[in-house]
Design a protein around this motif. Sequence first.
Motif: not given
Length: 533
Positions: A65-68, A73-75, A382-383, A390-394
């Motif tokens: 939810q935090d990422t979205l 709206g583009l994730c 990332h949308g 979230n970058s290192l995670l991806e």
Amino acid sequence: MHNLYFDTLIIGSGLAGFTLALNLAGTQRVGVVTKLTLNDSASGWAQGGIAASLSDEDTPEKHVQDTLIAGAGLCDGSTVRFVAEHAPEAIKWLVEQGVEFSKDDNHDTGYHLTKEGGHSTRRIIHSGDATGKAVQQALIEKVRNCSNIVILEQHIAIDLITSDKIRGNTNKNPAGRRCLGAYVLDRGSGHVRTFKAQNTVLATGGASKVYLYTTNPDTATGDGIAMGWRAGCSVANMEFIQFHPTCLYHPHAKSFLISEAVRGEGGLLKLPNGECFMAAHDQRAELAPRDIVARAIDFEMKKRGLDCVYLDISHKPANFLQQHFPTIYAHCLKLGIDLTQEPIPVVPAAHYTCGGILTDRAGRSDLKNLYAIGETAHTGLHGANRLASNSLLECLVVARAAAQDINGQTSTAMPEIPDWDESRVTDADEEIVISHNWDELRRCMWSYVGIVRTTKRLQRAQHRIDLLREEINEFYTHFRVSSDLLELRNLVDTADLIVRSAMLRHESRGLHYSRDYPALLSQARDTVLQKSL
């Protein structure tokens, strides 16, 4: 040794490339190409940490939810869920590789978790304030000691080799195109080498060096994005360039980032008179997502004619700051700034490329046998705006998924590939052309395609980029390649993709803010560019 064959060729030596290499090395011969050394990548510069739902009070759903919300709206929902759900096991894998994260015996996880802008809870696992360095050092040791991994330092990729360019190829169907490897410049000898591979992976990082001011290392020149585009890959959402709100403002502090975690631990953004201003821009104040904070700083600087604003965390105990931010504390102190006693001067700077080569969540591009992972790729995670850490995670999650996909493939016959032909070129007569165009391009992008954009500015940028591309391509056609020329060629191609994408988005969403289109459209759509072959 002039020509080499690999099961998988990885171009790039950041966290994504290392993760993939280590997860393939048990069954494959892997080549890792890096244009400087294994120590030179944007991953190693990461300060904050890696987002993962590790504590009892957190869940993957909260992370989703935090990422979205940050992504405006583009994730891609399925990709976000996939990454969030696989985050804890990715962290476990890093621990197994020997990465040491900051401990907290009073926490249910045993680790200290910090909070950053856009996150609803503490979920950032870190190693002091130099997480990227700690992760990279642990993995570099593993990579160097693996017999199935061939390390090719001081090599810079020129272009991908595709099947339709091979003489004698009779399959003219675009759907039958595949990647066969890459032509690579050996910077030491000056010779161009031919590397064949069953699968080729672009893991070269982002393109923030296209801007005059950036938090990224000099290697972030959009190489993978440009090479993938020239090879016919679709590219998505290149208009979304994340500007980090807080880059240290000092004449001797090139590209030094002041971590998001400083604001997460209570740092306040202030005007020169000591007045806090973020609450006037967003109710989340300093903990708003990066795009909002960067625009707020940009607004205040332009409104008041300021060179910078100030990030103040001096109200926290000195031992707390020295323990949690040792790298930042030491670097600032070296420049005469004691963050335990005074605020830190900061400005926004280009930081992260949210768009890139269009891929699925296993890193597969729309060119067969070509993958893109990490910042080079657009997975949909990332949308319109990347959530902090979230970058290192991806890099971790998608690289591990790509390894699983590659390991499940069977090898196919490889055609003969001709050597690089430089029989019709000569040595460059005026290298000044390269340095001049490099400077002009980056200043143009900073002035016209920055945090706040207008149609007129974008048109001006496009006109200048067209002229520069023509000049650079002429130079490339007639002279032997050099690393500076290759990076400049990639930068101008990437700049063109950014501007073209920005001109197609007639709204303000996430990291793309246009004065001519300040409203948000009712339907969120990706900007996808496809190259005519």
